[in-house]
Write an enzyme that holds these catalytic residues in place. Structure first.
Site, short mmCIF file in Angstrom:
data_model
loop_
_atom_site.label_atom_id
_atom_site.label_comp_id
_atom_site.label_asym_id
_atom_site.label_seq_id
_atom_site.Cartn_x
_atom_site.Cartn_y
_atom_site.Cartn_z
N ASP A 55 45.63 14.69 55.15
CA ASP A 55 45.86 15.27 56.42
C ASP A 55 46.79 16.43 56.56
O ASP A 55 47.86 16.28 55.95
CB ASP A 55 46.31 14.25 57.45
CG ASP A 55 46.29 14.59 58.78
OD1 ASP A 55 46.49 15.84 59.11
OD2 ASP A 55 46.51 13.83 59.62
N SER A 133 37.78 31.08 56.44
CA SER A 133 38.51 31.73 57.54
C SER A 133 37.29 31.42 58.87
O SER A 133 36.47 30.72 58.53
CB SER A 133 38.98 33.22 57.23
OG SER A 133 39.20 33.76 58.31
N TYR A 147 42.56 29.77 68.86
CA TYR A 147 41.89 29.62 67.53
C TYR A 147 41.84 31.28 66.77
O TYR A 147 41.86 31.18 65.51
CB TYR A 147 40.59 29.19 67.75
CG TYR A 147 39.50 29.25 66.50
CD1 TYR A 147 40.01 28.44 65.50
CD2 TYR A 147 38.24 30.08 66.46
CE1 TYR A 147 38.83 28.35 64.17
CE2 TYR A 147 37.63 30.05 65.02
CZ TYR A 147 37.67 29.04 64.19
OH TYR A 147 37.04 28.90 63.10
N LYS A 151 43.25 32.16 63.02
CA LYS A 151 42.45 32.70 61.93
C LYS A 151 42.78 34.33 61.70
O LYS A 151 42.90 34.62 60.42
CB LYS A 151 41.00 32.69 62.44
CG LYS A 151 40.61 31.26 62.46
CD LYS A 151 40.57 30.81 60.88
CE LYS A 151 39.87 29.07 60.76
NZ LYS A 151 39.73 28.56 59.64
#
Length: 278
Positions: A55, A133, A147, A151
């Site tokens: 994790d 990516s 998000y 990225k």
């Protein structure tokens, strides 16, 4: 050792799962990691595949997975950081905790896994890190600002650290799917964690327009996970110093505009999609 070993994160579905199968078929040793390996009943039956828990938000599990892979196969040759999710929602609707979780998974988790794997690579002056990516790390999109931020950060980090690691004989590459990938639970978690901010009625019309637009875009989301896994395999085996591998059908021209048009033309192209016309 002629048989190479690869560790892949986020292998319970989608790109990660397809990558395990592809590398196993190529004869590699594969450390297939996921948050809940007790639910996995298929990958462990493949030859030379070790399924174990990792994790990216749990550093102890990262260290344990790296140690288990080395104990099983002797060394690591390639690390694929694939685990991730997308936090959807208007920026004003996102809590600080939601934004921090997005970065913990998509950026800090990648850093922690790399930090655990790099000593093994550095000791042999050899190794390769492949970070998965997204087109959302190349161009910005509304409704997924957190998000995109994670990225974009991953892209910048990967490029910057590639120079450092090159001095140690270690490569860094980015595989960049854009346009959406089938057979993944990525969007399931994203939908579950969509941020619904209170008191944001001013955005109602815009949100409705964007939801309809993304619905149309998502209707063409047919890219097979194994297709992306093929590019990961290419990145792992082509022996090149290429940094970025773009994967997908740029039907809307977002990547082309970002890479090949000037700033004004790029922004005009993007705003034609995402800025409501009065």
């Amino acid at each position: 050792m002629s048989q190479k070993t690869i560790l892949i994160t986020g292998t319970s579905s989608g790109i990660g799962r397809a990558s395990v199968k592809r590398f196993a078929a190529l004869g590699w040793n594969v450390v297939a990691t996921m948050r809940n390996p007790e639910k996995e009943s298929e990958l462990g039956n493949l030859a030379n595949v070790l399924v174990t828990r990792l994790d990216v938000q749990d550093k102890a599990s990262i260290d344990a997975a790296i140690e288990a892979g080395i104990a099983k196969f002797g060394q690591l040759d390639v690390l694929v950081n694939n685990a991730g999710f997308g936090q959807y929602g208007l920026f004003e609707g996102l809590s600080t905790d939601q934004i921090e979780t997005q970065f913990q998974v998509n950026l800090f988790g990648v850093m922690d896994v790399m930090r655990a794997a790099l000593p093994n690579f550095r000791a042999r002056k050899s190794g390769l890190v492949i970070n998965v990516s997204s087109g959302a790390g190349v161009f910005g999109l509304p409704m997924i600002s957190a998000y995109c931020a994670s990225k974009f950060a991953l892209e910048g980090f990967s490029e910057a650290v590639s120079y450092e690691l090159a001095s140690q004989g270690i490569g860094v590459k980015l595989v960049i799917p854009h346009g959406g990938v089938a057979e993944t639970s990525f969007h399931d978690r994203s939908a579950q964690e969509f941020a619904q901010g209170a008191g944001l009625d001013d955005y109602h019309d815009f949100q409705q327009q964007m939801t309809a637009l993304f619905g149309k875009m998502g209707g063409g989301r047919l890219m097979d996970a194994d297709y992306v896994a093929g590019f990961i395999a290419q990145a792992a085996t082509d022996g090149s110093s290429q940094l970025r591998y773009y994967v997908g059908d740029d039907a809307r021209g977002f990547v082309d505009a970002r890479l090949h048009k000037g700033e004004a033309a790029y922004m005009a192209h993007m705003r034609s999609f995402f800025v409501p016309q009065s």
